[in-house]
Design an enzyme around this catalytic site. Structure first.
Site, PDB file in Angstrom:
ATOM      1  CB  ALA A 141       1.994  -1.627   4.801  1.00  0.00           C
ATOM      2  CB  CYS A 142       6.879  -0.734   2.896  1.00  0.00           C
ATOM      3  SG  CYS A 142       6.424  -0.553   1.162  1.00  0.00           S
ATOM      4  N   PRO A 143       7.422  -2.344   5.696  1.00  0.00           N
ATOM      5  CG  PRO A 143       9.174  -2.769   7.215  1.00  0.00           C
ATOM      6  CD  PRO A 143       7.812  -2.126   7.096  1.00  0.00           C
ATOM      7  CG  ASN A 156       9.742   1.215  -0.553  1.00  0.00           C
ATOM      8  OD1 ASN A 156      10.395   2.068  -1.142  1.00  0.00           O
ATOM      9  ND2 ASN A 156       8.910   1.504   0.426  1.00  0.00           N
TER      10      ASN A 156
END
Ligand code: HEM
Ligand code: SF4
Ligand code: SF4
Ligand code: SF4
Lengths: 77, 325
Positions: A15-17, A48
């Site tokens: 997942a981000c980040p 992103n």
């Protein structure tokens, strides 16, 4: 695209980040002009990570859909 | 001995922002937060007043007001005096233009295309409290995701942008095409001959995703403005607003508020919402009276030949389609 001798990173499910953090760590070990292929999930990651690349002066060369994810090729800037 | 009974004009109080509660000796004091932004100082003051005059809590309303519940009738004047001294303004209730709401807009939200709270706050200064036949709600949304529900307000706006490609800057990475396809208007395809993205005006939602994502800044904005929705409401008999204009400038949204309120006051029956009045008299009449010739949708512009093809606004987002559910 020929990415032989360059990096590859499978970030499916990351997942981000964290996906960006890991991409950045690999890019920092590379020489300017070398290429890195990264697999990213659809949704937030594909939105992103390219933005962060842009902010840090790397080049996004190609985006290819691959099922529910994307393969992107980055040139170390 | 019982105190002499004070008579209260509940209706007049409503317009000033005091609303009688179910427990009828108490009133809610509704504070005005135009565009949804309030300074820390004002919020702290409101919280202190809720401790002093209410029960130590505030309610955040769906329409972005801060309310102080449980104010005693006997203490309302004192509270009002303190509010005035602090420069805290009250919102309203009843048949008039309500405090104008907005999302965070472009300055905070990466999706935002216009400064929704800034424009809303300006509109609020101009039009808050104008009398109308029934309540009149206005919302400004930063983009077509539409978090402040522009389609469920009497008058709603959302930001939109028309992207334009600078071919020399594009390196053909296809990111914009993928993002448009997976989450926006599915209006971009890669031209395999030129290795450039091509945009289909019929499908474009003017969300600006392509413009925002492009790593080489190859997309620039040709036009930025607001889409305009009229006649929306929720409640027992919801009505989805009609989209009546596109690419309206900030200033022109004010003109539209003025014109819509004037038309509503002239044509609406007492207690009848704006959308109901439009339905009763016909959208054609409304358009003729208020919109023609200045305001049109992108689609309507097409018929006059002075715009590229319009937009398919049935599919605002891929997550709005049957497929994605
Ligand atoms: C700085 C970053 C962000 C801020 C400050 C922000 C803020 C907001 C705010 C204030 C709302 C309105 C919530 C409401 O009043 O109901 C909202 C809604 C929304 N945001 Fe964000 N947001 C941010 C980033 C994002 C991102 C990165 C995404 C997704 C890619 C996103 C997707 C959404 C969606 C889909 C809604 C609508 C939710 C709904 O329909 O109920 N936001 N955001
Ligand atoms: S409407 Fe758009 S700009 Fe406003 S909060 Fe929602 S996503 Fe952000
Ligand atoms: S994202 Fe930018 S560089 Fe990539 S294809 Fe689209 S316009 Fe070209
Ligand atoms: S503005 Fe939105 S819908 Fe139109 S081409 Fe760009 S990404 Fe696609």
């Amino acid at each position: 695209m020929d990415t032989k001798g360059n990096g590859f990173l499978d970030l499916r499910g990351v997942a981000c980040p964290m996906n960006w953090v890991r991409t950045k760590m690999v890019l920092e070990e590379m020489e300017i002009g070398q290429k890195l292929e990264v697999v990213l999930d659809d949704g937030e990651p594909i939105r992103n990570v390219p933005r962060s690349l842009k902010d840090e002066g790397h080049k996004l060369l190609k985006v290819t859909p691959d099922g529910s994810c994307f393969r992107i090729v980055i040139e170390r800037g | 001995m019982a105190e002499p009974k004070k008579t209260v004009d509940v209706r007049a109080l409503k317009s000033s922002g005091f609303i009688r509660q179910t427990e009828s000796e108490y009133f809610v004091c509704r504070l005005r937060i135009p565009g949804g932004n309030a300074s820390s100082e004002k919020l702290i003051q409101a919280a202190e007043l809720a401790k002093k005059y209410g029960r130590g809590y505030c309610h955040l309303t769906f329409q972005q007001s801060v309310e102080i519940p449980y104010v005693k009738l006997s203490e309302m004047d004192a509270l009002k005096a303190e509010l005035d001294k602090l420069g805290l303004r009250m919102a309203n209730c009843g048949p008039r233009v309500r405090a104008i709401s907005a999302c965070q807009g472009c300055k905070v939200n990466p999706y935002g295309r216009v400064d929704a709270p800034g424009i809303a706050a300006k509109a609020d200064e101009k039009y808050f409290g104008m009398d109308t036949p029934a309540k009149f709600k206005i919302a400004y949304s930063g983009c077509n995701i539409g978090c402040p529900n522009p389609q469920e307000n009497d008058l709603g706006f959302h930001g939109m942008v028309e992207p334009d490609l600078v071919p020399d800057l594009c390196n053909g990475c296809t990111l914009c095409v993928q993002l448009c396809k997976s989450r926006a208007g599915e209006s971009l395809v890669m031209n395999t001959k030129t290795n450039l993205p091509e945009r289909d005006d019929n499908r474009c939602t003017y969300c600006g995703e392509c413009l925002f994502c492009c790593p080489t800044n190859a997309w620039v904005s040709k036009r930025i403005g607001h889409a305009v929705y009229v006649g929306g409401k929720h409640g027992r008999f919801p009505r989805w607003a009609d989209r009546v204009a596109d690419f309206v400038s900030d200033e022109d949204t004010y003109e539209l508020i003025e014109k819509c309120v004037a038309w509503y006051n002239l044509n609406g029956k007492r207690g009848e919402r704006f959308g109901t009045a439009i339905d009763r008299l016909g959208m054609d009449k409304f358009k003729k009276d208020v919109l023609v010739p200045k305001f049109k949708t992108a689609k309507e512009w097409d018929h006059h030949g002075d715009r590229p093809k319009g937009i398919n606004y049935h599919v605002l987002h891929s997550w709005d389609t049957e497929e994605s559910r």
